[in-house]
Design an enzyme around this catalytic site. Structure first.
Site, PDB file in Angstrom:
ATOM      1  N   ALA A 136       0.844  -1.198   0.000  1.00  0.00           N
ATOM      2  CA  ALA A 136       0.000   0.000   0.000  1.00  0.00           C
ATOM      3  C   ALA A 136       0.879   1.246   0.000  1.00  0.00           C
ATOM      4  O   ALA A 136       1.905   1.274  -0.677  1.00  0.00           O
ATOM      5  CB  ALA A 136      -0.986  -0.029   1.157  1.00  0.00           C
ATOM      6  N   CYS A 137       0.539   2.263   0.780  1.00  0.00           N
ATOM      7  CA  CYS A 137       1.318   3.504   0.816  1.00  0.00           C
ATOM      8  C   CYS A 137       2.755   3.205   1.226  1.00  0.00           C
ATOM      9  O   CYS A 137       2.989   2.492   2.202  1.00  0.00           O
ATOM     10  CB  CYS A 137       0.684   4.479   1.806  1.00  0.00           C
ATOM     11  SG  CYS A 137       1.674   5.960   2.131  1.00  0.00           S
ATOM     12  N   PHE A 138       3.742   3.761   0.507  1.00  0.00           N
ATOM     13  CA  PHE A 138       5.135   3.382   0.781  1.00  0.00           C
ATOM     14  C   PHE A 138       5.791   4.156   1.928  1.00  0.00           C
ATOM     15  O   PHE A 138       6.898   3.823   2.336  1.00  0.00           O
ATOM     16  CB  PHE A 138       6.005   3.459  -0.466  1.00  0.00           C
ATOM     17  CG  PHE A 138       5.916   4.722  -1.306  1.00  0.00           C
ATOM     18  CD1 PHE A 138       5.558   5.946  -0.781  1.00  0.00           C
ATOM     19  CD2 PHE A 138       6.211   4.655  -2.677  1.00  0.00           C
ATOM     20  CE1 PHE A 138       5.490   7.082  -1.569  1.00  0.00           C
ATOM     21  CE2 PHE A 138       6.156   5.797  -3.477  1.00  0.00           C
ATOM     22  CZ  PHE A 138       5.796   7.002  -2.921  1.00  0.00           C
TER      23      PHE A 138
END
Length: 305
Positions: free
Chosen positions: A107-109
């Site tokens: 998902a969001c890094f």
């Protein structure tokens, strides 16, 4: 600073922003004071040549924008680089050991960058885009790529299996997301592929729904924009300045200490681990105290994105 100058307002602001009594914060204090004067009566101005000019304003307060802190630092203390060069050299930016790579989509890094950055055995991290065919993707024009974390790790300290365990434990593999935030294991060799497939089968036994994680070979990895790298650390510009990575894209990405502090500032790793390795990281007392307060305050809050 003149002896008759009142520093009460400056001290209040210094406390608010955790400024300390070293050459850098001395400039910050001068910067705040100068900006306060500029706001009140326009006594300082940046002219077209990029210099500060003193003098009264003929038509009241000047409306021009006050120069940025980096510009003011160059003007107020041109020898700052020489003063801090020795201090900067003590910080553990580089670790010269053979490394292997691991690459994940979780998902969001921003969150995995903090997680793996403070994992013992990880040497450095970077975030970026991979998995697609579009050349040179950007955050605003991602195409068919996924956000990903790319990890350099020391296999003598931590195994790929350990990294896979962290991958599975720290995101939801059964949630369906758009491609940008999908779950991926990008393997670098056949050994990683076999381990990834084995752990996926083990994970599937824990859920009634299908695991959405994809296991594919790594294609070209494109580094994300500088403002995404070590995102949590960059929210502390004083700290970035102190360790010498502010506005330094390549150094910020490759720095070991930057990877570590990017997690510590939001509590990842915890107080015990931080205390154990603070000296090895080369943290001088004021930087160490600053980070310690953040680790203690945020430990246990978990990953954020």
């Amino acid at each position: 600073m003149d002896s008759d100058d009142s520093l009460s307002d400056i001290d209040d602001l210094s406390a608010m922003f955790h400024f300390t009594e070293d050459p850098i914060s001395s400039i910050e204090r001068r910067f705040i004071k100068a900006k306060m004067k500029f706001t009140k009566n326009g006594t300082l101005k940046e002219n077209g040549t990029g210099e500060l000019r003193k003098g009264p304003s003929r038509n009241g307060p000047r409306k021009s924008t006050f120069p940025s802190l980096p510009f003011f630092m160059d003007w107020a203390w041109p020898d700052l680089g020489k003063i801090t060069e020795q201090k900067m050299s003590n910080y553990l930016h580089n670790i010269d050991v053979p490394v292997k790579k691991a690459t994940f989509g979780m998902a969001c890094f921003w969150a995995p960058d903090a997680l793996f950055g403070t994992t013992v055995g990880v040497v450095r991290t970077r975030v970026g885009y991979t998995g697609g065919k579009k050349k040179n993707p950007t955050y605003r024009d991602l195409g068919d790529h996924t956000e990903a974390i790319d990890i350099d790790y020391d296999p003598c300290v931590i195994s790929y299996k350990n990294l896979l365990d962290l991958f599975w434990q720290n995101h939801d593999p059964i949630s369906k997301h758009k491609l940008q935030y999908s779950s991926f294991i990008y393997y670098h060799d056949e050994e990683q592929k076999e381990l990834a497939e084995k752990t996926l089968k083990e994970q599937q036994k824990k859920y009634n729904e299908p695991v959405q994680t994809n296991i594919v070979p790594l294609s070209t990895f494109y580094e994300a924009e500088d403002y995404h790298q070590k995102y949590r650390l960059q929210q502390h510009p004083w700290l970035c300045e102190a360790i010498g990575v502010r506005q330094c894209g390549t150094k910020l990405i490759k720095s070991h200490i930057a990877a570590r502090l990017n997690g510590y500032v939001i509590g990842i790793g915890g107080v015990k681990q931080f205390n154990e390795e603070a000296e090895k990281l080369g943290l001088e007392d004021k930087v160490r105290d600053y980070v310690y307060k953040l680790v203690k305050e945020n430990e246990g809050r978990g990953l954020i994105c």
